[in-house]
Enzyme design. Structure first.
Site, PDB file in Angstrom:
ATOM      1  N   VAL A   1       0.812  -1.230   0.000  1.00  0.00           N
ATOM      2  CA  VAL A   1       0.000   0.000   0.000  1.00  0.00           C
ATOM      3  C   VAL A   1       0.841   1.275   0.000  1.00  0.00           C
ATOM      4  CG1 VAL A   1      -2.033  -1.066   1.056  1.00  0.00           C
ATOM      5  CG2 VAL A   1      -0.296   0.029   2.532  1.00  0.00           C
TER       6      VAL A   1
ATOM      7  N   TYR B   1       3.758   4.623  16.008  1.00  0.00           N
ATOM      8  CA  TYR B   1       2.414   4.056  15.776  1.00  0.00           C
ATOM      9  C   TYR B   1       1.325   5.013  16.277  1.00  0.00           C
ATOM     10  CZ  TYR B   1      -1.139   0.271  15.933  1.00  0.00           C
ATOM     11  OH  TYR B   1      -2.258  -0.525  15.755  1.00  0.00           O
TER      12      TYR B   1
ATOM     13  N   LYS C   1      -1.547   6.611  14.019  1.00  0.00           N
ATOM     14  CA  LYS C   1      -2.971   6.335  14.283  1.00  0.00           C
ATOM     15  C   LYS C   1      -3.731   7.609  14.624  1.00  0.00           C
ATOM     16  CE  LYS C   1      -3.146   1.930  13.503  1.00  0.00           C
ATOM     17  NZ  LYS C   1      -3.654   1.509  12.166  1.00  0.00           N
TER      18      LYS C   1
HETATM   19  P1  NAD Z   1      -1.923  -8.152  11.564  1.00  0.00           P
HETATM   20  O1  NAD Z   1      -0.465  -7.905  11.722  1.00  0.00           O
HETATM   21  O2  NAD Z   1      -2.487  -9.454  12.003  1.00  0.00           O
HETATM   22  O3  NAD Z   1      -2.367  -7.909  10.034  1.00  0.00           O
HETATM   23  C1  NAD Z   1      -1.910  -6.783   9.319  1.00  0.00           C
HETATM   24  C2  NAD Z   1      -1.887  -7.139   7.850  1.00  0.00           C
HETATM   25  O4  NAD Z   1      -1.428  -5.975   7.115  1.00  0.00           O
HETATM   26  C3  NAD Z   1      -0.912  -8.288   7.530  1.00  0.00           C
HETATM   27  O5  NAD Z   1      -1.583  -9.295   6.784  1.00  0.00           O
HETATM   28  C4  NAD Z   1       0.186  -7.605   6.735  1.00  0.00           C
HETATM   29  O6  NAD Z   1       0.790  -8.431   5.744  1.00  0.00           O
HETATM   30  C5  NAD Z   1      -0.567  -6.440   6.094  1.00  0.00           C
HETATM   31  N1  NAD Z   1       0.349  -5.387   5.667  1.00  0.00           N
HETATM   32  C6  NAD Z   1       1.388  -4.855   6.373  1.00  0.00           C
HETATM   33  N2  NAD Z   1       2.030  -3.958   5.621  1.00  0.00           N
HETATM   34  C7  NAD Z   1       1.401  -3.910   4.420  1.00  0.00           C
HETATM   35  C8  NAD Z   1       1.619  -3.161   3.231  1.00  0.00           C
HETATM   36  N3  NAD Z   1       2.636  -2.279   3.136  1.00  0.00           N
HETATM   37  N4  NAD Z   1       0.779  -3.353   2.179  1.00  0.00           N
HETATM   38  C9  NAD Z   1      -0.239  -4.245   2.274  1.00  0.00           C
HETATM   39  N5  NAD Z   1      -0.496  -4.985   3.374  1.00  0.00           N
HETATM   40  C10 NAD Z   1       0.330  -4.814   4.440  1.00  0.00           C
HETATM   41  O7  NAD Z   1      -2.633  -6.922  12.318  1.00  0.00           O
HETATM   42  P2  NAD Z   1      -4.111  -6.757  12.949  1.00  0.00           P
HETATM   43  O8  NAD Z   1      -3.980  -6.875  14.402  1.00  0.00           O
HETATM   44  O9  NAD Z   1      -5.113  -7.563  12.193  1.00  0.00           O
HETATM   45  O10 NAD Z   1      -4.321  -5.176  12.659  1.00  0.00           O
HETATM   46  C11 NAD Z   1      -5.058  -4.688  11.560  1.00  0.00           C
HETATM   47  C12 NAD Z   1      -5.158  -3.169  11.698  1.00  0.00           C
HETATM   48  O11 NAD Z   1      -5.772  -2.846  12.943  1.00  0.00           O
HETATM   49  C13 NAD Z   1      -3.804  -2.469  11.701  1.00  0.00           C
HETATM   50  O12 NAD Z   1      -3.899  -1.214  11.053  1.00  0.00           O
HETATM   51  C14 NAD Z   1      -3.547  -2.267  13.174  1.00  0.00           C
HETATM   52  O13 NAD Z   1      -2.637  -1.207  13.398  1.00  0.00           O
HETATM   53  C15 NAD Z   1      -4.937  -1.977  13.675  1.00  0.00           C
HETATM   54  N6  NAD Z   1      -5.138  -2.222  15.101  1.00  0.00           N
HETATM   55  C16 NAD Z   1      -4.906  -3.453  15.652  1.00  0.00           C
HETATM   56  C17 NAD Z   1      -5.109  -3.649  17.013  1.00  0.00           C
HETATM   57  C18 NAD Z   1      -4.892  -4.967  17.709  1.00  0.00           C
HETATM   58  O14 NAD Z   1      -4.978  -5.015  18.951  1.00  0.00           O
HETATM   59  N7  NAD Z   1      -4.626  -6.051  16.997  1.00  0.00           N
HETATM   60  C19 NAD Z   1      -5.533  -2.564  17.809  1.00  0.00           C
HETATM   61  C20 NAD Z   1      -5.734  -1.325  17.212  1.00  0.00           C
HETATM   62  C21 NAD Z   1      -5.546  -1.173  15.852  1.00  0.00           C
END
Ligand code: NAD
Length: 266
Positions: free
Chosen positions: A77, A167, A171
């Site tokens: 992305v 981060y 965010k």
């Molecule tokens: P995860 O690490 O399980 O999944 C993230 C996905 O994004 C992965 O499949 C990865 O390959 C993909 N990705 C990373 N860089 C990329 C790029 N440059 N281009 C395309 N794809 C890319 O994470 P998650 O926990 O499912 O988190 C998803 C979203 O939610 C993220 O933005 C994260 O910051 C946010 N988030 C997560 C939590 C949590 O507690 N898990 C809390 C708040 C926010």
């Protein structure tokens, strides 16, 4: 190649006549995968995008197994050419993407004095540049359709979190980005909102547990102790919020940040 189905699985007539294609980034696993599956159940044809196309196969297969339509896509992305090519392919194979979920994310946690330029640049690029490039590429399709829904994944860390200066900045930045898109694009029938999860059980939080040397089950139990509903979140909890904000009922909800954290945050 995407399978085309003429029906709206799970949605019946509810989806008839409305633009139907959603694009979810970072959808190979975790919150993105759950969101892609949920939006397909709502009757959307879903483009499942992640860094590698083959990594998206599992999510796409889950959608097809439930009778939905999915297209697996590989793109970084942060790469404008890859983003343009991916969005063009979605438009050609599924139809114009009118729902965008900016979910792709990474963490490179470190206390400030140990944080490298690469830790900073990588996190800012994936979350902020990625959301910008994706939204810019999709918005013309939404404007043409007179309908659009953009949801970006923020985080409770936007409010400040030790070890996450990069981060938290990204965010919090997504919240300002979202409010600005809401202002600019509202007149075209497009809404923009952010979902800000608290602790969600995924590979990302498992990696955090590993980094601090804790067993993941113990890490979750410790996190749940300070969450009012008494448990950590699941990817499906976030997917439900995204489904609402991308649905027909949320057309007058724009520029908002919805915390999905099992309790109040401020
Ligand atoms: P995860 O690490 O399980 O999944 C993230 C996905 O994004 C992965 O499949 C990865 O390959 C993909 N990705 C990373 N860089 C990329 C790029 N440059 N281009 C395309 N794809 C890319 O994470 P998650 O926990 O499912 O988190 C998803 C979203 O939610 C993220 O933005 C994260 O910051 C946010 N988030 C997560 C939590 C949590 O507690 N898990 C809390 C708040 C926010």
């Amino acid at each position: 190649m995407a399978e085309r189905t003429g029906t709206h699985p799970g949605g019946g007539e509810a989806g008839a006549g409305r633009p139907r294609v959603a694009l979810v980034t970072g959808a190979a696993r975790g919150i993105g995968a759950a969101t892609a599956v949920r939006l397909a159940a709502e009757g959307r044809a879903v483009a499942v995008l992640d860094l590698a196309e083959d990594a998206c196969a599992r999510t796409a297969d889950r959608i097809r197994a439930a009778g939905g339509t999915a297209l697996a896509l590989g793109a970084d992305v942060t790469d404008p050419a890859a983003v343009t090519a991916a969005v063009d392919r979605v438009a050609a194979e599924l139809g114009p993407p009118v729902v965008l979920v900016n979910n792709a994310g990474v963490i490179r946690d470190n206390l400030l004095f140990r944080m490298s330029e690469d830790d900073w640049d990588t996190v800012i690029a994936v979350h902020l540049r990625g959301a910008f490039l994706m939204a810019r590429a999709c918005q013309k399709h939404m404007v043409d359709a007179g309908f659009g829904r953009i949801v970006s994944l923020s985080s409770s860390s936007a409010l400040g979190n030790r070890g996450q200066a990069n981060y938290a900045a990204a965010k919090a930045g997504l919240q300002g980005f979202t409010k600005t898109l809401a202002v600019e694009l509202g007149r075209f029938g497009i809404t923009a909102n952010a979902v800000a999860p608290g602790f969600i059980e995924t590979d990302m939080t498992a990696a955090t547990a590993a980094r601090v040397g804790m067993d993941f089950e113990d890490f979750k139990t410790a996190a749940a102790a300070s969450i009012p509903v008494g448990r950590v979140g699941r990817p499906e909890d976030v997917a439900g919020a995204v489904a609402y904000l991308t649905g027909d009922d949320a057309g007058f909800v724009s520029g908002q940040v919805l915390y999905v954290a099992g309790g109040p945050l401020d």
